[in-house]
Design an enzyme around this catalytic site. Sequence first.
Site, PDB file in Angstrom:
ATOM      1  N   GLU A  94       0.531  -1.078  -0.178  1.00 22.58           N
ATOM      2  CA  GLU A  94      -0.247   0.198  -0.190  1.00 22.58           C
ATOM      3  C   GLU A  94       0.946   1.495  -0.030  1.00 22.58           C
ATOM      4  OE1 GLU A  94      -2.592  -3.582   1.070  1.00 22.58           O
ATOM      5  OE2 GLU A  94      -0.626  -2.292   2.320  1.00 22.58           O
TER       6      GLU A  94
ATOM      7  N   HIS B 184     -11.865  -5.637   8.298  1.00 22.43           N
ATOM      8  CA  HIS B 184     -12.295  -5.875   7.101  1.00 22.43           C
ATOM      9  C   HIS B 184     -13.688  -4.667   6.974  1.00 22.43           C
ATOM     10  CE1 HIS B 184     -10.020  -9.157   5.110  1.00 22.43           C
ATOM     11  NE2 HIS B 184     -10.004  -8.028   4.561  1.00 22.43           N
TER      12      HIS B 184
END
Length: 412
Positions: free
Chosen positions: A134, A204
């Site tokens: 990321e 999540h």
Amino acid sequence: MFIPRKSAHPMLRSLARISRSGRRWQSTEAHPAGGHLPSIATSTFLRPTRDVALRTQGLKWVDQADSDPARDMVGRETRKMNMYQAVRDAIALSKDDTAVVFGEDVAFGGVFRCTMGLAEEFGRERVFNTPLTEQGIAGFGIGLASMGHTAIAEIQFADYIFPAFDQIVNEAAKFRFRSSGNFNVGKLTIRCPSMAVGHGGHYHSQSPEGFFMGAAGLKIVIPRSPIQAKGLLLASIRDPNPVIFMEPKVLYRSSVEQVPMDDYEIPLGKAETLIRGNDLTVVSWGTPVYHCETALKMLSHPPPALAPNVPASLRSAKIELIDLRTIMPWDVHHVVESVNRTGRLVVVHEAGRTGGAGAEIGAEIQKRCFLKLNAPVKLVTGWDTPVPMQYEKFYMPDPIRVLDAMIETLTY
């Protein structure tokens, strides 16, 4: 004038655990007098027809040919889309030859299919996969944008944006400032699926928008529907500042509208009033907007199980509901104008309370509207814990909690 009473919240919280017995017979029961409670699919905020879609508030055609909005609608078409289809439609690579889309798995459509077919349509040199890094994705996007390219990066889940935090906050946000305006990365847009789906747990289902509110130089946008997603994403891609565009995961397929096919934008930094009222202001964004809609219906037409806990004197209250849409910079003047009229404010978001966007909004409203407030600002948020997988439903600010907050604020 509302009659003060003790908070009903202990009983309301217990009602969240009501037995599900009898649900199998709901299809044969008579419709309740106030109608069934709205869901995302049946929400009145979604625009199911062409005419209603083309009249979306704030929608601005990029190729507008006429100053008369009614005449400019002639010949424009819409298509039924859910949110992930609208996001894909917004990535208008064909109108920007410098645009590049990249991230983990985007070349074959991504986890949520938002980039489906783009690699085949525009070529794999413009739509390509990256390694699982990321910070690398963000850094690469900053470099591309600094060289004049339109960089559309995807972080596969907003929960994994934290390794990129330094690149986003220390580099992207400060790029223009540290160069005294000589350079910028305004062509950088970082997309990321955000918020809960009901079973995502601590990796999540997070809503990290509050972590970026102190990073001057960034914009943060969260849409509520397909029309909003397309218009706000196009505006984000073309905005002269780096933008983090957070897409509520549960709305990818559950929210469906007729979306205009032509190129249009919805301005950033502008909130939208969805329901007008004069007794209480409710501010939210993303998925909780629909929970607020359900709570408003519960207040005016409470189901039998809730009716004893909803005072009759409150059922005619006029609640104003605002979708903030842009979280940073948020539309201060829009919210202030509303609270000055209603005298009360409830802020609803999925992220935890401490350090969340609601705390910043509440502090600013308390300062600007202090003499007009009839009750303290109320926050309805996630709890200050990691999102628990097994108990995720109890972590979320559901309609019962929003209803309880509205009753408590109205009866203060």
